[in-house]
Design an enzyme around this catalytic site. Structure first.
Site, short mmCIF file in Angstrom:
data_model
loop_
_atom_site.label_atom_id
_atom_site.label_comp_id
_atom_site.label_asym_id
_atom_site.label_seq_id
_atom_site.Cartn_x
_atom_site.Cartn_y
_atom_site.Cartn_z
N ASP A 1 -18.00 -3.15 -13.17
CA ASP A 1 -18.78 -2.63 -14.06
C ASP A 1 -19.58 -3.27 -14.78
OD1 ASP A 1 -18.66 -0.77 -15.74
OD2 ASP A 1 -16.73 0.45 -15.47
N ILE A 2 -19.83 -3.15 -16.01
CA ILE A 2 -21.05 -4.35 -17.02
C ILE A 2 -20.02 -4.94 -17.12
CG2 ILE A 2 -22.20 -1.28 -17.86
CD1 ILE A 2 -20.63 -2.14 -21.26
N THR B 1 -15.70 -5.44 3.72
CA THR B 1 -15.51 -4.88 6.22
C THR B 1 -15.83 -4.63 6.44
OG1 THR B 1 -13.41 -5.17 5.90
CG2 THR B 1 -14.52 -7.58 6.01
N GLY C 1 -0.34 -6.01 5.71
CA GLY C 1 0.31 -5.13 5.09
C GLY C 1 1.27 -4.50 6.01
N ARG C 2 0.68 -3.57 7.17
CA ARG C 2 1.56 -3.41 7.58
C ARG C 2 2.81 -3.36 8.99
NH1 ARG C 2 -3.09 1.03 8.61
NH2 ARG C 2 -4.16 -0.98 8.54
N ASP D 1 0.70 -1.40 -0.14
CA ASP D 1 -0.06 0.30 0.06
C ASP D 1 1.01 1.23 -0.15
OD1 ASP D 1 -2.40 -1.48 -0.12
OD2 ASP D 1 -2.43 -1.62 2.07
N LYS E 1 0.75 -8.23 -3.47
CA LYS E 1 -0.67 -7.31 -3.29
C LYS E 1 -0.01 -6.34 -3.93
CE LYS E 1 -3.94 -6.06 -0.38
NZ LYS E 1 -4.66 -4.70 -1.33
N ASP F 1 -4.91 -6.39 -6.98
CA ASP F 1 -6.03 -6.10 -6.36
C ASP F 1 -7.18 -4.58 -6.92
OD1 ASP F 1 -8.12 -6.16 -4.15
OD2 ASP F 1 -6.89 -4.68 -2.70
N LEU F 2 -7.79 -4.84 -7.61
CA LEU F 2 -8.52 -3.79 -8.23
C LEU F 2 -10.08 -3.75 -8.51
CD1 LEU F 2 -6.38 -3.40 -11.43
CD2 LEU F 2 -5.89 -1.73 -9.18
N LYS F 3 -10.58 -4.72 -7.74
CA LYS F 3 -11.63 -4.66 -7.63
C LYS F 3 -12.88 -4.21 -8.54
CE LYS F 3 -11.10 -4.84 -2.13
NZ LYS F 3 -9.83 -4.21 -2.36
N THR G 1 -17.32 -4.64 -20.24
CA THR G 1 -15.58 -3.37 -19.32
C THR G 1 -15.32 -4.62 -18.54
OG1 THR G 1 -16.62 -1.87 -19.80
CG2 THR G 1 -15.18 -1.69 -18.30
N ARG H 1 -3.28 -9.73 12.13
CA ARG H 1 -2.13 -9.20 12.74
C ARG H 1 -1.68 -10.24 13.91
NH1 ARG H 1 -2.22 -6.00 9.45
NH2 ARG H 1 -2.98 -3.51 10.30
O1 C5P Z 1 -2.12 -2.88 6.38
P1 C5P Z 1 -2.91 -4.09 6.82
O2 C5P Z 1 -2.21 -5.24 7.46
O3 C5P Z 1 -3.81 -3.62 7.85
O4 C5P Z 1 -3.26 -4.52 4.99
C1 C5P Z 1 -4.45 -5.19 4.95
C2 C5P Z 1 -4.57 -4.83 3.16
O5 C5P Z 1 -5.78 -5.78 2.99
C3 C5P Z 1 -4.82 -3.29 2.29
O6 C5P Z 1 -4.38 -2.98 1.60
C4 C5P Z 1 -6.34 -3.29 2.59
O7 C5P Z 1 -6.86 -2.27 1.82
C5 C5P Z 1 -6.85 -4.66 2.27
N1 C5P Z 1 -7.95 -5.22 2.67
C6 C5P Z 1 -8.66 -5.49 3.94
N2 C5P Z 1 -9.66 -5.41 4.77
C7 C5P Z 1 -10.81 -5.66 3.56
C8 C5P Z 1 -10.37 -5.97 2.04
C9 C5P Z 1 -8.83 -5.24 1.66
O8 C5P Z 1 -8.22 -4.38 4.78
N3 C5P Z 1 -12.31 -6.47 3.89
#
Ligand code: C5P
Length: 235
Positions: free
Chosen positions: A64-65, A118, A207-208, A10, A32, A59-61, A68, A178
């Site tokens: 659309d129609i 979520t 991520g973090r 991210d 990702k 991860d572009l989710k 597309t 986490r």
């Molecule tokens: O930093 P962190 O572990 O929270 O990052 C989680 C990643 O998963 C981010 O890219 C966030 O956009 C993505 N994500 C999420 N919850 C979702 C769908 C995607 O945290 N329901």
């Protein structure tokens, strides 16, 4: 199937993303690329990460129609990504169109559906005319995704147990993870990697806890060790 970690890049630009990727081992994680990084840096950053040996989840989710989304999915397949996603709420015709477009390509990315974000609760669903609880809507859209030929769904680890039972063949991709020792950041309903695995997740999006660590490779190694212990414990 062995659970795998997908590290969420991210970042606002390719330089930061590549810098982090250089500190990780492509045999130990996947990466990702989401809307921010892709909008800022385009396909070039995906190509660069793949050249470095990483499998990329785009991860572009898409939503659309059908035509597309089918054409965008074909473009993602041609980019060579390992996994991509779309919104199940785009409906079965949209999902089937994407599936068919990908199946005609020589490279077939895994195609994953987002059910209910979520960030949405019962009130936000009501606001858009959906009078179902989030779990009910998640189950409905997961079933639609399965019938539309999707390879899996993105879901919270809390949803994984029910979805694993209902759809044993589907991949479950789970963010909101986490490690026991790390900060929750802005995530609310979090599970540890071990809990997510036990709930039936196949891939954990993290991520973090990795990207913001002083030593991202060491943070990843700690999480993998925790997952190995969980696998041994349950085996
Ligand atoms: O930093 P962190 O572990 O929270 O990052 C989680 C990643 O998963 C981010 O890219 C966030 O956009 C993505 N994500 C999420 N919850 C979702 C769908 C995607 O945290 N329901």
């Amino acid at each position: 199937m062995t659970a795998q970690i997908i590290v969420a890049l991210d970042y606002a630009n390719a330089t930061q993303a590549i810098h982090l990727a250089q500190r990780l081992d492509p045999s130990r994680c996947r990466l990702k690329v989401g809307k921010e990084l892709f909008t800022a840096s385009g396909p070039a950053v995906v190509e660069r990460l793949q050249t470095m040996g990483f499998a990329v989840f785009l991860d572009l989710k898409f939503h659309d129609i059908p035509q597309t989304v089918a054409r965008a999915s074909r473009a993602a397949a041609r980019l060579g990504v390992w996994m991509m996603n779309l919104h199940a709420s785009g409906g079965s015709r949209m999902m089937v169109a994407a599936r068919e477009a990908i199946d005609q390509e020589s490279h077939h990315p895994l195609l994953i559906a987002v059910t209910v974000l979520t960030s949405m609760d019962e009130e936000s669903l009501r606001e858009i005319g959906i009078f179902a609880s989030p779990p009910t809507q998640v189950n409905r859209l997961a079933a639609l995704a399965a019938h539309s030929g999707m390879d899996g769904v993105v879901c919270s680890a809390q949803e994984a147990t029910v979805l694993r039972q209902a759809h044993p063949q589907m991949l479950l991709v789970t963010p909101g993870i986490r490690p026991a020792h790390s900060a929750a950041d802005d995530q609310r309903r979090i599970l540890t990697p071990t809990q997510a695995l036990r709930a039936g997740s196949d891939h954990l999006v993290i991520g973090r806890p990795i990207t913001a660590a002083c030593d991202p490779a060491a943070a990843l190694a700690d999480i993998l060790a925790e997952m190995d212990r969980a696998a041994v414990g349950s085996g």
